[in-house]
Enzyme design. Structure first.
Site, short mmCIF file in Angstrom:
data_model
loop_
_atom_site.label_atom_id
_atom_site.label_comp_id
_atom_site.label_asym_id
_atom_site.label_seq_id
_atom_site.Cartn_x
_atom_site.Cartn_y
_atom_site.Cartn_z
CG ASN A 32 -9.31 12.95 1.28
OD1 ASN A 32 -9.58 14.14 1.48
ND2 ASN A 32 -10.21 12.00 1.30
CD GLU A 40 4.79 12.01 13.68
OE1 GLU A 40 5.48 11.84 14.68
OE2 GLU A 40 4.90 11.30 12.65
CG PHE A 54 -2.16 11.38 19.46
CD1 PHE A 54 -2.47 12.05 18.27
CD2 PHE A 54 -3.18 11.19 20.37
CE1 PHE A 54 -3.74 12.52 18.02
CE2 PHE A 54 -4.46 11.65 20.13
CZ PHE A 54 -4.74 12.32 18.95
#
Lengths: 338, 757
Positions: free
Chosen positions: B643, B717, B250
């Site tokens: 994907n 994000e 993160f």
């Protein structure tokens, strides 16, 4: 974590003897609170006495028609026991409002009574705390106190007792069975936990060498009208900002018996018998519920961040009494408040 | 399967058999069975344990440590303090470039934030090291802590984020506000937040002479190698870092932290491999956080609801010794058309660890305030919030005037609104109740995140048996890089994914750039793509120049790589397998290296952003104020989806971060001591399952011919942005109360005048 001795007691006698030999030892059962506190160096026992092998893990009927819950019965087993779920649903509900399934599988009845406050300062050995280090001061009073007490506080401590289970047990007029150096005795639930006063380091009225063996529920029937409402910052796995346990008996549109206890607001499960007396013989409704709430909160005091709890507790008491009176107890599964 | 239109590379490669498939994580079985080896799972022979002692004060000096007591504890091997810490080749307080962050590695006795490392105890066991650290019983000269956004002198930082100007202005905002028929001014406050990945920062470091072997989670292997090489004065090629899995990053594992360097120093000091793992509470200081913000938005609109001015000012905080200022106002640069836009920042320096990139740094905080203020203006204009946003839809990037490389935001609005049922939303608040009497509110927010690209390299090889190998030092933080990048690699080689060995996660592979800025798939993927194209081109040269190949002379027509064979583009009946081509040439394998970087000319010509629209439903108890997010629908357009399963997972995770931002996360600081009081996962709240009843992500189709040859924008994000604002707006719609102080708790609603029994 400090080094400590570990002893395992194989029966109650051994446990009592081990405690008598080292009164500063800590009992360990589920360990869900004690081990955390030891990791934080908040609890630093020199000896830990493991009582998990003691035969205190059954729930038995009492002669007077109540139930006696062994101190080692897990919170999960207690919540899902059919006798508890059917006859004391308020207790089941409170248990299921607490912690997480994993914790409830380990945590025990006796341990739940003895869990310690979640006050940030109590946990943080880098700060003073009268409960952890008597005389060092209480930084919560003028500090971070959103989760702190509004009732029964002292200028030494404004910590709360974090249990959900105990709030229901207080409302249900439970008794705590204890064995100590002087033999067996029972302590009324009301007298088990203490207010902080000038000895906040003492959470309960247990004497050195005491071992909790059971909690007894009297044979009373509040199954028609009860509710446990817990308000918190997320829907699960959070301690109560305010919780309310309410149990009523209603006959011919009048309340004939009332029980009311709060969690998250005081150093002990906060049962108010005066408010209960006001509710008795009243007509269930917003007027009587609001009057009871006002009575409970008559002496409430906020410390800044937690001042909202006074209004929140008032609303929660009214709502929980309404849920109880309506026979629509709060669900701990879908968590939707009605 | 569609063929990718290539704008940069020779058109030998035909994509489609792997890219776009919803493959499950290739490392999934390892993870669910516990076989995936994270950094702290490594135990090299003779390894010992290090534990940090950290400061309990925010500011001052350490005056005494009881080193003798710690050393006397059984099992303790040594204690590292500023007195005896092995030397470093580089000053840890040097800052040679904006990505270099100052470290606390026992360079002196100063304390500049709570939980700063002040000593390291090394012992035979973790228990002994931990107890040794406790026995140090530090004493301090304490200085008053500077806490909170009013806690120190306000100044304008030189830059915000990494190297962005603090102030930016287009058009005349004051004139726009003066001319407006409606004006809104609103101030939103967001708290400090901590990354809290499940896996704490951990390192296992082992020296062999001046060669260094490290297991540690990092989002940037090559950058980590460079940092360690500089600090220790050793050659990068003598450092080997393995980071096959991260238990979440993160942004908190973007650069090497002080504690990781201390682990390496401890290993040097005792001459044995050392493991150092941070305790949860030790992560609230030396490894970064999201700085707090106080943001003031001033908006003006004309009579038709068109913005005449948008001003966004942010007050934020950095540490006293380094710079990272959350660039929250810059979220207003790209989303809404306005003839005048001004963004500005100022800051204070506080006695905290240095803030850091945290998932959508700037965008998450800025979008919360921007979307809230937009909603307030829509209310003032009496307009539906979605209509208001469409009215102010930016056809070109408002601040730069550049066209967007692609922007399917209208489709996101439309698909999200349709799926959510937005059209049934009443304009006024407090209009909806559910069957049990709960207040129901609907809110929305726009999501946006720039399509960034960094630089990367990759190596591709085709072996004599016709199988492939692709290598790049990519990092899987849990986002699925092992899988998505392998899909790109396989298509790049014209092979099925089972025929390609994909190597990543260690520093001895080509530099894949950082897994950050939502740019990892684009950056590392383009390097793989390039390497694949080049090795196929070499293979094609071999085949088309060999007289006995069916592809002889096909050079002009071109070939296409698929299923381990090259096909003549204009006559697919003529083909040859890779194995046959290599066998004829007598080669055991053929290899090529590829690289990627953003194309400056294209970047100059176009604004490149991913977009999305998030719709939230909340239910609020009308008396008790308890809030629950009952439904979240996000529709996102981020270019090509490699994907869909991984991408959906990223969106969902981001949106759950948005719930967390809106309702839960809050680092609570004691204003006297400067200590963070809830530095643990019991009291630092993030959502639990019960808080997320329904969350849904729609993948909106978008083709971007400019952003890169693969058309990838990035998805890591964007889900955070838009979501927090949508929830805050839904709370208003349910209750009629604007809570501008985050996280929104029930006391905010009680104080706002929520009704009573």
């Amino acid at each position: 974590m400090k080094r400590f001795d570990y002893v395992r007691a194989n029966d109650v006698g051994e446990a009592v003897a081990a405690l008598a030999a080292s009164p500063a030892a800590r009992i360990i059962a589920g360990g869900t609170n004690l081990v955390d506190l030891m990791k934080y160096d908040v609890e630093t026992p020199e000896r830990v006495i493991d009582i998990n092998r003691l035969p205190l893990n059954t729930i038995e009927a009492t002669e007077s028609g109540g139930l006696k819950i062994g101190a080692l019965v897990s919170n999960a087993d207690l919540a899902y026991d059919s006798r508890i779920a059917e006859r004391y649903p308020l207790l089941s509900s409170a248990l299921l409002a607490g912690a997480s399934p994993q914790l409830r599988n380990l945590a025990t009845t006796g341990g739940n009574l003895l869990q310690r406050t979640r006050c940030y300062y109590f946990y943080d050995t880098g700060t003073p705390c009268n409960k952890r280090e008597p005389g060092s001061g209480c930084p919560a009073i003028e500090g971070v106190n959103r989760i702190h007490a509004i009732l029964g506080t002292s200028d030494q401590c404004i910590a709360t007792h974090p249990s959900d289970m105990c709030v229901a047990m207080a409302a249900l007029d439970a008794k705590v069975h204890v064995i100590g150096p002087g033999g067996e005795r029972t302590i009324a639930f009301e007298d088990f936990h203490r207010l902080p006063g000038d000895m906040p380091e003492k959470d309960t009225n247990l004497q050195p060498g005491d071992l909790i063996t059971a909690v007894e529920l009297p044979a009373e029937d509040f199954t028609a009208h009860h509710s446990y409402l817990k308000l918190r910052d997320r829907q699960s796995y959070a301690f109560a900002l305010v919780s309310v346990a309410a149990a009523l008996k209603i006959e011919d549109g009048r309340i004939t018996q009332a029980r009311l206890a709060l969690g998250g607001v005081a150093h002990k499960p906060w049962r108010d018998t005066e408010a209960e007396a006001m509710l008795k013989n009243s007509t269930p409704g917003v007027a009587s519920f609001s009057a009871a709430a006002a009575k409970v909160l008559e002496t409430a005091r906020g410390y800044g961040e937690n001042s909202f709890k006074i209004d929140l507790a008032r609303r929660a008491i009214v709502r929980t009494l309404k849920q109880a009176a309506d026979g629509t107890p709060q669900s701990q599964t879908d968590k939707r408040i009605r | 399967m569609s063929e990718i239109s290539l704008t940069q590379n020779p058109a030998h490669v035909r994509h489609g058999s792997n890219v776009g498939q919803p493959l499950t994580r290739r490392d999934g079985l390892l993870k669910v069975t516990g076989a995936a080896r994270y950094a702290a799972d490594n135990h090299p022979e003779s390894m010992v344990y290090a534990a940090l002692a950290v400061s309990s004060i925010a500011r001052g000096r350490v005056t005494a440590l009881d080193v003798a007591a710690a050393k006397a504890h059984p099992g303790v091997i040594d204690v590292m303090t500023p007195e005896n810490r092995p030397p470093l080749a580089e000053d840890p307080d040097a800052k040679n470039h904006p990505f270099m962050f100052r470290l606390d590695v026992l360079q002196n006795d100063r304390v500049r934030y709570p939980n700063q490392p002040i000593a390291v105890v090394i012992a035979d066991t973790l228990e002994a090291a931990t107890e040794g650290a406790a026995l140090l019983a530090p004493r301090y000269d304490v200085e008053p802590a500077r806490v909170g956004l009013d806690g120190n002198e306000v100044f304008t930082p030189q830059g915000v984020g990494v190297g962005n100007p603090p102030n930016d202005s287009h058009g005349d905002v004051e004139a726009g506000l003066a001319a407006a028929s409606r004006r809104v001014e609103a101030t939103y406050e967001t708290p400090a937040q901590y990354h809290n990945p499940m896996e704490p920062h951990a390192i296992v470091a082992a020296w062999d002479g001046d060669r260094l072997s490290i297991d540690t989670p990092t989002q940037g292997l090559a950058m980590a190698v460079g940092r360690v090489a500089g600090l220790f004065g050793i050659a990068p090629e003598d450092i080997h870092i393995r980071s096959p899995f991260l238990g979440g990053g993160f942004g908190g594992k973007g650069v090497m932290s002080g504690p990781q360097v201390l682990g390496i120093l401890a290993a040097r000091m005792v001459g044995r491999p050392v493991k150092l793992v941070l305790r949860r509470e030790q992560m609230y200081g030396p490894v970064g956080h999201r700085g707090p913000t106080r943001q003031t938005l001033r908006l003006g609109t004309a009579g038709d609801g068109a913005l005449t001015a948008l001003a966004h000012h942010t007050r934020t905080a950095s540490s006293t010794f380094d710079d990272f200022f959350e660039p929250a106002s810059n979220a207003s640069h790209t989303l809404y058309a306005s003839p005048a836009i001004a963004t500005s920042h100022d800051g204070v320096r506080l006695d905290t660890g240095t803030p850091m990139f945290m998932r959508a740094p700037g965008e998450a905080t800025g979008s919360l305030a921007l979307e809230g203020a937009l909603d307030e203006m829509a209310e003032a204009c009496g307009m539906d919030p979605l209509d208001f946003r469409l009215k102010n839809y930016a056809e070109v990037e408002p601040t730069s005037g550049k066209p967007f490389s692609s922007k399917a935001l209208r489709e996101c609005y439309a698909q999200g609104a349709e799926r959510f049922g937005w059209a049934a939303r009443p304009l006024q608040p407090r209009q909806m109740r559910d069957a049990s009497g709960l207040l129901v509110g609907w809110g929305m927010g726009t999501a946006t995140f720039p399509a960034l690209m960094f630089q990367a390299e990759a190596r591709a090889a085709i072996k004599s048996d016709g199988t492939g190998l692709m290598e790049t030092g990519a990092q899987d933080m849990g986002q699925g890089a092992w899988t998505a990048l392998a899909q790109i690699a396989a298509d790049g080689l014209g092979l099925d994914i089972d025929q390609v060995e994909f190597r990543a996660g260690t520093s001895d592979l080509p530099d894949a750039g950082i897994a950050g800025g939502s740019g990892h798939t684009a950056t590392a993927g383009m390097a793989l793509h390039d390497a694949g194209a080049k090795v196929i081109a070499r293979l094609a040269d071999l085949a088309t120049s060999a007289e006995n190949s069916p592809l002889f002379g096909a050079g002009n027509a071109g070939v296409v790589a698929r299923d381990g064979r090259l096909f003549r583009r204009d006559d697919e009946s003529r083909s040859e397998s890779y194995a046959d081509i290599l066998a004829r040439a007598g080669l055991p394998e053929i290899e090529a290296r590829g690289k990627s970087a953003a194309d400056p000319a294209v970047r100059n010509a176009y604004a490149m952003h991913a977009h999305g629209a998030v719709f939230a439903e909340v239910k609020v108890h009308p008396e008790l104020g308890q809030i629950r997010v009952t439904r979240l629908v996000g529709a996102f357009a981020a270019g090509r989806v490699i994907n869909p399963r991984m991408v959906e997972s990223q969106y969902l995770g981001g949106m759950i971060w948005g719930v967390s931002f809106a309702l839960h996360e809050h680092a609570i600081t004691d204003r006297r001591s400067g200590r963070i009081m809830n530095a643990n996962l019991a009291e630092y709240h993030v959502p639990v399952n019960a808080d997320i009843p329904s969350v849904e992500a729609i993948l909106v189709e978008e083709h971007d011919p400019h952003v890169n040859a693969l058309g990838i924008k990035g998805v890591g994000e964007i889900g955070v942005t838009g979501t927090a604002g949508a929830i805050a707006n839904a709370v208003w719609h349910a209750t009629g109360i604007r809570v501008r102080h985050l996280p929104i708790g029930l006391e905010g609603l009680l104080a706002g005048g929520l009704g009573d029994a």
